[in-house]
Design a protein around this motif. Sequence first.
Motif, PDB file in Angstrom:
ATOM      1  N   UNK A 584      13.067 -16.187  11.373  1.00  0.00           N
ATOM      2  CA  UNK A 584      13.570 -14.885  12.117  1.00  0.00           C
ATOM      3  C   UNK A 584      12.274 -14.144  12.079  1.00  0.00           C
ATOM      4  N   UNK A 585      11.767 -12.517  12.636  1.00  0.00           N
ATOM      5  CA  UNK A 585      10.325 -11.808  13.152  1.00  0.00           C
ATOM      6  C   UNK A 585      11.177 -10.342  13.273  1.00  0.00           C
ATOM      7  N   UNK A 586      11.025 -10.063  12.330  1.00  0.00           N
ATOM      8  CA  UNK A 586      11.411  -8.765  11.735  1.00  0.00           C
ATOM      9  C   UNK A 586      10.223  -7.736  11.816  1.00  0.00           C
ATOM     10  N   UNK A 587      10.719  -6.696  11.838  1.00  0.00           N
ATOM     11  CA  UNK A 587      10.202  -5.010  11.085  1.00  0.00           C
ATOM     12  C   UNK A 587      10.658  -4.606  10.331  1.00  0.00           C
ATOM     13  N   UNK A 588      10.028  -4.049   9.066  1.00  0.00           N
ATOM     14  CA  UNK A 588      10.977  -3.166   8.571  1.00  0.00           C
ATOM     15  C   UNK A 588      10.079  -1.927   8.508  1.00  0.00           C
ATOM     16  N   UNK A 589      10.528  -0.493   9.112  1.00  0.00           N
ATOM     17  CA  UNK A 589      10.017   0.608   8.924  1.00  0.00           C
ATOM     18  C   UNK A 589       9.650   1.381   8.399  1.00  0.00           C
ATOM     19  N   UNK A 590       8.554   0.840   7.343  1.00  0.00           N
ATOM     20  CA  UNK A 590       7.885   1.457   6.416  1.00  0.00           C
ATOM     21  C   UNK A 590       6.251   1.623   6.477  1.00  0.00           C
ATOM     22  N   UNK A 591       5.550   2.765   6.280  1.00  0.00           N
ATOM     23  CA  UNK A 591       4.259   3.547   6.869  1.00  0.00           C
ATOM     24  C   UNK A 591       3.921   2.583   5.579  1.00  0.00           C
ATOM     25  N   UNK A 592       2.532   2.497   6.303  1.00  0.00           N
ATOM     26  CA  UNK A 592       1.178   1.894   5.118  1.00  0.00           C
ATOM     27  C   UNK A 592       1.139   2.716   3.996  1.00  0.00           C
ATOM     28  N   UNK A 593       1.545   3.176   3.897  1.00  0.00           N
ATOM     29  CA  UNK A 593       0.861   4.669   2.821  1.00  0.00           C
ATOM     30  C   UNK A 593       1.964   4.322   1.871  1.00  0.00           C
ATOM     31  N   UNK A 594       3.007   5.112   2.099  1.00  0.00           N
ATOM     32  CA  UNK A 594       4.575   4.517   1.222  1.00  0.00           C
ATOM     33  C   UNK A 594       4.540   3.244   0.339  1.00  0.00           C
ATOM     34  N   UNK A 595       3.869   2.613   1.080  1.00  0.00           N
ATOM     35  CA  UNK A 595       4.005   0.987   0.692  1.00  0.00           C
ATOM     36  C   UNK A 595       3.493   0.949   0.004  1.00  0.00           C
ATOM     37  N   UNK A 596       2.569   1.510  -0.115  1.00  0.00           N
ATOM     38  CA  UNK A 596       1.086   1.048  -0.425  1.00  0.00           C
ATOM     39  C   UNK A 596       1.041   1.186  -1.639  1.00  0.00           C
ATOM     40  N   UNK A 597       1.722   2.688  -2.454  1.00  0.00           N
ATOM     41  CA  UNK A 597       1.548   3.481  -2.941  1.00  0.00           C
ATOM     42  C   UNK A 597       3.175   2.518  -4.011  1.00  0.00           C
ATOM     43  N   UNK A 598       4.017   2.182  -3.521  1.00  0.00           N
ATOM     44  CA  UNK A 598       4.907   1.666  -4.307  1.00  0.00           C
ATOM     45  C   UNK A 598       4.453   0.383  -4.901  1.00  0.00           C
ATOM     46  N   UNK A 599       3.817   0.093  -4.130  1.00  0.00           N
ATOM     47  CA  UNK A 599       2.820  -1.889  -4.886  1.00  0.00           C
ATOM     48  C   UNK A 599       2.465  -1.603  -5.229  1.00  0.00           C
ATOM     49  N   UNK A 600       1.128  -0.527  -5.268  1.00  0.00           N
ATOM     50  CA  UNK A 600       0.249   0.442  -6.755  1.00  0.00           C
ATOM     51  C   UNK A 600       1.278   0.687  -8.158  1.00  0.00           C
ATOM     52  N   UNK A 601       2.187   0.966  -7.666  1.00  0.00           N
ATOM     53  CA  UNK A 601       3.066   1.663  -9.087  1.00  0.00           C
ATOM     54  C   UNK A 601       3.744   0.589  -9.551  1.00  0.00           C
ATOM     55  N   UNK A 602       4.039  -0.289  -8.576  1.00  0.00           N
ATOM     56  CA  UNK A 602       5.062  -1.537  -9.896  1.00  0.00           C
ATOM     57  C   UNK A 602       3.576  -2.283 -10.005  1.00  0.00           C
ATOM     58  N   UNK A 603       2.698  -2.609  -9.533  1.00  0.00           N
ATOM     59  CA  UNK A 603       1.666  -3.620 -10.399  1.00  0.00           C
ATOM     60  C   UNK A 603       1.119  -3.278 -11.536  1.00  0.00           C
TER      61      UNK A 603
END
Length: 939
Positions: A584-603
């Motif tokens: 499958x090939x999908x696109x998740x509608x999340x902008x890079x800014x919010x995604x990176x911020x969430x990843x940083x908080x989790x890390x």
Amino acid sequence: MRSAIPLLIIFLYSFGLVYSQTTVDEKQIKEYLDRVKGNNYQQRIQGFEKALAASYRAKLPNYTIMICVDLSDQYTQINQIGKAIHYARQARRDYIQAKDRSIRRQFMIEYTLAMCYDAEGSINIDSTRHYFNACAALIKTYPDSLESFNSFLYKYYYGRSSFSYKVMGYYECIALSNEAHKRHERRYKVELPLTYNTQAKAYAALGPQHTKQADSLFRRSANLYAAEKNPLFQAIVLTNLIHSKVEQNDARAARVVFREARQAYGLYLRQTAQSDADVEQRLRQNEADLLLLEGKLAPAKQAYADLLAYCQKPFPDPAPFRVEAYVSLSRLHEREGNIPLARQWLDKAVGEALGPKTKIWQQAALPRSLLSALTAKAHFLAKAPTKAPTERRAFAQEALTTYEQAIDLVASLRRGTLLPESRQFLAQKAAPLYEPALTLCYELAQQPGYEAAFRQRAFVLMERQSNGLLADAQLETRLVRQYLPPALQTEFATLNRRLAQLQLLRENGSSELTAELAKTEKSLLEWQHRVDQQHPDYGKALRSVSQLSMTAYADQLVGGELVLCYAPTAKGLLVLTLNQSGSTFRRIPVAPGPLNATIARYRDEVSRDPNIVGAYDERPARTLYKLLLTPVQDRIRQATALSILAPAEWGIPFEALQNPQSGRMLIHDADVVYQFNLSGRLLTTETETATHPALSMAPFGADTIRGGVRLPTGQVLRPLRGSAEESTLLGGLHWLGRKATKGRFLADAPNAQILLLTTHTLPHEHETALVFHPSGPDMNAYLLYPSELQHADFRRVELAALSACATEKGLVRAGDGIHSLGRASMWAGARSVTCSWFPINDDAQAIAGRYFYPNLTNGKTVRENLRQARLAFLASEEGRRYSGHPYYWAGIALYGGHTALSGHASPWQPWAWGLFGCLLGISGWWVIKRKSRLKANAF
């Protein structure tokens, strides 16, 4: 006696004639050579040709070699490359036949051939690089013979710096021109403005962060030419400064310098009453670029037309300025809304940069200009307005193909670069091309009937983006080491060098070299035939890696395994999934800014020591699960194992992500492993038998070190309390404290089936190093960096466990992945690698290791064993003592782990077991015989 006297007189008379003739011819040669000084090119060529004819009559090879080199140089200057190559080859033939084969003459010939192929309009990357590499090899092998050969060494360094500029090796260009400048200044005691100009062009090409340095060097070069009263070259350098100012969008400063360049050129015209086509072209181009920058479209269009019309006769060969003019005209017409004409100019730009002699992107006449033209064309097609869906689809397909061509071109340039900085720069040039290319893949994959084709292309692009542009060379080298014996490996290295010569022979097409061509091709075919016959797995693996397909990759997956590939784009996060049943090939509608911020908080949350910061906050883990995994939950529910290819900069443990509905961590539902790249999975083969089952090293084990270890730098590293225990869990060889040295590790590791290294790491600006017990003041004696580790031979290693802090931390290079200890271990040949995302607790690792290392030979895969060990640790009393915080167990990442270990190898070789059995049998027979004798004696 009397009869011998006439013979002696005749001999002496004949010798006198020959000697006098030689003297006369040598004198005449020198006269011809004296006359060429100060003449124009045609007169110099005529003088050299007369001198060459005289030198052949006199049979003076030393003269013929030097004169052929001079003639080659003269013909290169007037761009008659065919004749230049002819005389350079003639010099080589004379050199081979000469009795006196000096290294200097060989160096002159190799340099001359390099300059022939590097001539403007006739550049051939492989040929030029081959001969420059031959020069470099001579410098390295015979430094004493060549060190004082300053005139040609200076020319070599400067010529190679110019070549490096053309092929985008800008850091190499700067280093080589620096060397040329030092040699020139040491001999002539004056600065050389030419090298300043070359360095300035390289700095300007490196990007905005280097523009000040570039402009300063341009100005310094122009001032030196002004002081030398050389207005022509002053004007040339000023035109380069104007171009730099235009690139910075500084129209006012560019206009000021433009007037200064006009004045310098005007002074030259008054002094000589002769125009210079090169400066005329440069000034016309500057004027057109300035008008376009100032928004004066109509005058700019006319200026570009005048430029192209003027340059038609004096510059018939492919030229970078024409490519730039075509691209600028395309942008101009695009601003006017004339899309067909804009595209037409871009096609002309690509054709000009490619050159008329080839259609192969990697052999372009102007590689630097071609990359610029391909990138401009791809961007234009990707965003060009269209009227019909079919037209949009056609534009999108062509744009995607053009992006892929640009990426391939960068990869081919990168393989030939000398310095890591240049390789890194080229990777950065390719990095921005992946996102629009993957976005187009997603767009086209939504079209009915196109899904499979564009999922496949996205699969390959994701591999190249994550694996970096090192893939081609490293994978091929690893395949050779993994599948072929040492003799064939050596032959492979030799053939690699000869392949460059083979390309030259094919390009030259000279009848004189037909036999050598046939011999080289025959050797190549014979080698390939032997490899195909004796080692069919090598050819199969090479094809599977070079033609990465989802179908071939899916065949490697076990039942229940799901591959997850992630690629962030401006329009959302692309995720491609693959298992045995499909993709499958999908696109998740999340902008890079919010995604990176969430990843940083989790890390940040998962890597915090609870003893310092308190309770664990589960919210980032739940949020990130929702972003990354919930959109493909339908695929994950069917999976028992997840193989994840994620951007290197994320650096997060997926195992501890929590389902927001059930609260369960991912580790409870599936095995989780990671991949540095996709093609590496296709390299699996039978591992060579190790001579010992395991090697464990603990340089800072607490039972051998009491007060810590002071490094020669003064830094004190504390004892690791759990390190000694963890190192004994595998059995086999284990070295503690002072015995755990870097030298011993590099000597013993290639023969081990399992490696376990429990130690400290030291971060560096670009790399993180493993620390061994210091055995001397030299840091290289106890620090092991990825750049060194990747060249180790780990073909026998089935699992390399790097139990140290942040071994998967390293410099993340755009377009090139991460340069880490974990990745280096896998490139060295290890089948599976465990490494750490962040600082880890050595006591907790020792406890978790009790559930992992003793069970490795139970027939299950490494990833199954790791998951079971983690679950057992979480359920244990010790695990509960650590509150199940992910910091204590999720910091370790497993790369690979798809296969089971083959069982501990015996430390004894088969012949040793046979000898032992024989000795045992003989001993038993002797004991029985002795007992029989004693019985007989008793009676």
